[in-house]
Design a protein around this motif. Structure first.
Motif, PDB file in Angstrom:
ATOM      1  N   LEU A 133      32.744  35.865  32.553  1.00  0.00           N
ATOM      2  CA  LEU A 133      33.595  34.494  32.428  1.00  0.00           C
ATOM      3  C   LEU A 133      33.956  33.824  33.544  1.00  0.00           C
ATOM      4  N   GLY A 134      33.909  34.118  34.742  1.00  0.00           N
ATOM      5  CA  GLY A 134      34.264  33.565  35.942  1.00  0.00           C
ATOM      6  C   GLY A 134      32.941  32.671  36.079  1.00  0.00           C
ATOM      7  N   LYS A 135      31.592  33.250  36.140  1.00  0.00           N
ATOM      8  CA  LYS A 135      30.540  32.622  36.020  1.00  0.00           C
ATOM      9  C   LYS A 135      30.405  31.511  35.159  1.00  0.00           C
ATOM     10  N   LEU A 136      30.704  31.672  33.942  1.00  0.00           N
ATOM     11  CA  LEU A 136      30.805  30.862  33.090  1.00  0.00           C
ATOM     12  C   LEU A 136      31.471  29.501  33.333  1.00  0.00           C
ATOM     13  N   LEU A 137      32.701  29.844  33.840  1.00  0.00           N
ATOM     14  CA  LEU A 137      33.745  28.676  33.951  1.00  0.00           C
ATOM     15  C   LEU A 137      33.606  28.019  35.546  1.00  0.00           C
ATOM     16  N   SER A 138      32.538  28.500  36.208  1.00  0.00           N
ATOM     17  CA  SER A 138      32.309  28.012  37.623  1.00  0.00           C
ATOM     18  C   SER A 138      33.316  28.324  38.715  1.00  0.00           C
ATOM     19  N   ILE A 139      33.990  29.227  38.558  1.00  0.00           N
ATOM     20  CA  ILE A 139      34.867  29.871  39.411  1.00  0.00           C
ATOM     21  C   ILE A 139      33.922  30.513  40.701  1.00  0.00           C
ATOM     22  N   ASP A 140      34.697  30.371  41.899  1.00  0.00           N
ATOM     23  CA  ASP A 140      33.982  30.990  43.008  1.00  0.00           C
ATOM     24  C   ASP A 140      34.008  32.481  42.619  1.00  0.00           C
ATOM     25  N   ARG A 141      32.916  32.965  43.003  1.00  0.00           N
ATOM     26  CA  ARG A 141      32.551  34.351  42.570  1.00  0.00           C
ATOM     27  C   ARG A 141      33.314  35.345  43.333  1.00  0.00           C
ATOM     28  N   HIS A 142      33.658  35.370  44.529  1.00  0.00           N
ATOM     29  CA  HIS A 142      34.638  36.223  45.364  1.00  0.00           C
ATOM     30  C   HIS A 142      35.883  36.180  44.546  1.00  0.00           C
ATOM     31  N   LEU A 143      36.574  34.857  44.081  1.00  0.00           N
ATOM     32  CA  LEU A 143      37.872  34.785  43.448  1.00  0.00           C
ATOM     33  C   LEU A 143      37.863  35.745  42.306  1.00  0.00           C
ATOM     34  N   SER A 144      36.915  35.262  41.378  1.00  0.00           N
ATOM     35  CA  SER A 144      36.748  35.999  40.262  1.00  0.00           C
ATOM     36  C   SER A 144      36.544  37.455  40.256  1.00  0.00           C
ATOM     37  N   ALA A 158      43.560  47.270  44.951  1.00  0.00           N
ATOM     38  CA  ALA A 158      42.236  47.086  44.820  1.00  0.00           C
ATOM     39  C   ALA A 158      41.598  45.869  45.178  1.00  0.00           C
ATOM     40  N   ILE A 159      42.542  44.679  45.071  1.00  0.00           N
ATOM     41  CA  ILE A 159      42.269  43.545  45.763  1.00  0.00           C
ATOM     42  C   ILE A 159      41.891  43.374  47.194  1.00  0.00           C
ATOM     43  N   VAL A 160      43.027  44.113  47.992  1.00  0.00           N
ATOM     44  CA  VAL A 160      42.994  44.370  49.447  1.00  0.00           C
ATOM     45  C   VAL A 160      41.823  45.176  49.869  1.00  0.00           C
ATOM     46  N   ALA A 161      41.602  46.152  49.061  1.00  0.00           N
ATOM     47  CA  ALA A 161      40.392  47.076  49.518  1.00  0.00           C
ATOM     48  C   ALA A 161      39.019  46.353  49.503  1.00  0.00           C
ATOM     49  N   VAL A 162      38.743  45.558  48.135  1.00  0.00           N
ATOM     50  CA  VAL A 162      37.656  45.149  47.982  1.00  0.00           C
ATOM     51  C   VAL A 162      37.386  43.801  48.852  1.00  0.00           C
ATOM     52  N   ALA A 163      38.358  42.987  49.011  1.00  0.00           N
ATOM     53  CA  ALA A 163      38.154  41.628  49.623  1.00  0.00           C
ATOM     54  C   ALA A 163      37.468  41.616  51.057  1.00  0.00           C
ATOM     55  N   PRO A 164      37.484  42.808  51.876  1.00  0.00           N
ATOM     56  CA  PRO A 164      36.645  42.390  53.202  1.00  0.00           C
ATOM     57  C   PRO A 164      35.141  43.076  52.782  1.00  0.00           C
ATOM     58  N   LEU A 165      35.104  43.862  51.792  1.00  0.00           N
ATOM     59  CA  LEU A 165      33.783  44.195  51.719  1.00  0.00           C
ATOM     60  C   LEU A 165      32.904  43.410  50.902  1.00  0.00           C
ATOM     61  N   ILE A 166      33.604  42.454  50.217  1.00  0.00           N
ATOM     62  CA  ILE A 166      32.626  41.264  49.544  1.00  0.00           C
ATOM     63  C   ILE A 166      32.710  39.837  50.338  1.00  0.00           C
ATOM     64  N   GLY A 167      33.394  40.010  51.529  1.00  0.00           N
ATOM     65  CA  GLY A 167      33.258  38.664  52.250  1.00  0.00           C
ATOM     66  C   GLY A 167      34.385  37.731  51.820  1.00  0.00           C
ATOM     67  N   ALA A 168      35.515  38.021  51.091  1.00  0.00           N
ATOM     68  CA  ALA A 168      36.400  36.987  50.640  1.00  0.00           C
ATOM     69  C   ALA A 168      37.216  36.244  51.579  1.00  0.00           C
ATOM     70  N   LYS A 169      37.615  35.066  51.355  1.00  0.00           N
ATOM     71  CA  LYS A 169      38.196  34.472  52.112  1.00  0.00           C
ATOM     72  C   LYS A 169      39.696  34.790  51.984  1.00  0.00           C
ATOM     73  N   LYS A 170      40.514  34.729  53.003  1.00  0.00           N
ATOM     74  CA  LYS A 170      41.955  35.336  52.973  1.00  0.00           C
ATOM     75  C   LYS A 170      42.866  34.452  52.065  1.00  0.00           C
ATOM     76  N   GLU A 171      42.395  33.142  51.553  1.00  0.00           N
ATOM     77  CA  GLU A 171      43.260  32.218  50.969  1.00  0.00           C
ATOM     78  C   GLU A 171      42.982  33.158  49.329  1.00  0.00           C
ATOM     79  N   SER A 172      41.670  33.318  48.996  1.00  0.00           N
ATOM     80  CA  SER A 172      41.260  33.998  47.567  1.00  0.00           C
ATOM     81  C   SER A 172      41.953  35.022  47.577  1.00  0.00           C
ATOM     82  N   THR A 173      42.231  36.019  48.597  1.00  0.00           N
ATOM     83  CA  THR A 173      42.980  37.224  48.638  1.00  0.00           C
ATOM     84  C   THR A 173      44.402  37.179  48.175  1.00  0.00           C
TER      85      THR A 173
END
Length: 350
Positions: A133-144, A158-173
């Motif tokens: 759904l995130g891909k369909l709506l063109s959302i940043d893949r890290h945020l979705s 879960a968000i805090v654990a996964v964020a550094p592993l996928i290279g998400a920005k602090k703002e997205s987290t």
């Protein structure tokens, strides 16, 4: 160095030490202030819940609502945030550990296969659905991805654990954590008001709650109107999702880093409190504990959880919604609705 310079340096050193000491004292007072505030709200909720209208909500949801109302009407000093966080995180886990005295190993084993099937189904479906759904709506893949794992597994953890592993920005987290906290709180309050309208018995309501809500706090609060059976069932189902955090995090890392250097998994938060919960179940199963002691521990557990719920309410920042665009809102809300519908299907099937 002259005498005047030595005196000046000494005064500067003393000034800095006093400044650090005052700051440390201020932080300690703020920490205590936050804990005392959640204690007061939990106490008020415990007294209000004795009256007919408030008894329908239950002490957990009431603590959340009073926490939100307190923040809206009177505000919360920034310095108290550490104490509020302590209540909503540490005391929550202590309350869950003590709650293990309400169960025994036979109940856990009996729920084992069913719980695993429910949890795996919810996680696989939710993450897949929300990523697409995130891909369909063109959302940043890290945020979705962060919103997806927060919805599917265990919220902010879960968000805090996964964020550094996928290279998400602090703002997205930060946005993901705030969004999941607010949305989960809204859904948990809806569940609490709707108990009895779904046509589910206590066990089924517990399964629905444990399988579909975001945070542990949301699950415990929403399940409480269904009584001990609903709460125990919901907790078992939810803890199964928490246990699956590590394989989910590793899987997300592999998905996002297929052509990059592998990330380190040392920062993954191991849910140690589950071991404490299981230990208490073992104690309750094999040791002859006096009923008065068990009742006292369970009563303490309920109060600690009420303090945690108060902390959750005091931590809600509705202003964070201003940072979200329509596509992100659609993804998060639609994903939550989809997982709730899946929960009803799983209850019907199992």
């Amino acid at each position: 160095m002259g005498l005047s310079e030595l005196v000046k340096t000494k005064h500067e050193t003393l000034f800095l030490k006093d400044k650090q000491r005052n700051r440390s004292l201020r932080l300690k007072k703020g920490w205590i202030m936050g804990i005392v505030l959640t204690f007061v709200i939990a106490t008020i909720s415990g007294n209000f819940v004795k009256y007919p209208f408030f008894s329908v909500l239950g002490v957990m949801i009431l603590s959340i609502l009073l926490g939100m109302a307190w923040k809206w009407l009177m505000g919360v000093p920034e310095v108290a945030s550490s104490g509020i966080t302590f209540s909503s995180k540490v005391l929550l886990r202590l309350g869950i550990i003590l709650m293990g005295l309400r169960l025994n190993l036979e109940q856990i084993i009996a729920a084992g296969i069913t719980t695993i099937l429910i949890d795996v189904s919810v996680i696989v479906f939710t993450i897949t659905f929300m990523l697409l759904l995130g891909k369909l709506l063109s959302i940043d893949r890290h945020l979705s991805a962060l919103i997806a794992v927060g919805t599917a597994v265990c919220g902010a953890a879960a968000i805090v654990a996964v964020a550094p592993l996928i290279g998400a920005k602090k703002e997205s987290t930060a946005i993901s954590v705030a969004f999941i906290a607010i949305l989960g709180t809204i859904v948990s309050i809806f569940y609490s008001f709707s108990y009895g309208l779904f046509g589910l018995d206590q066990t089924e309501f517990g399964i629905l709650t444990g399988a579909t809500l975001h945070e542990l706090a949301h699950v415990i609060a929403a399940a409480s109107p269904g009584g001990d059976i609903s709460t125990d069932t919901a907790l078992l189902v939810k803890l199964g999702r928490v246990v699956l955090l590590i394989p989910v995090a590793i899987g997300m890392s592999l998905l996002f880093n297929r052509h990059k250097e592998a990330k380190s998994y040392k920062a993954l938060p191991v849910p140690w409190f589950i071991i404490g919960f299981l230990f208490m179940c073992i104690v309750n199963t094999y040791l002859p504990i006096p009923k008065a002691v068990v009742d006292a521990c369970i009563g303490t557990s309920v109060f600690l959880l009420s303090m945690a719920m108060a902390g959750l309410g005091l931590s809600v920042h509705f202003s964070e919604f201003k940072k979200l665009n329509l596509q992100v809102l659609i993804t998060g809300v639609t994903g939550s609705i989809a997982v709730i519908l899946l929960g009803f299907i799983l209850v019907w099937l199992l």
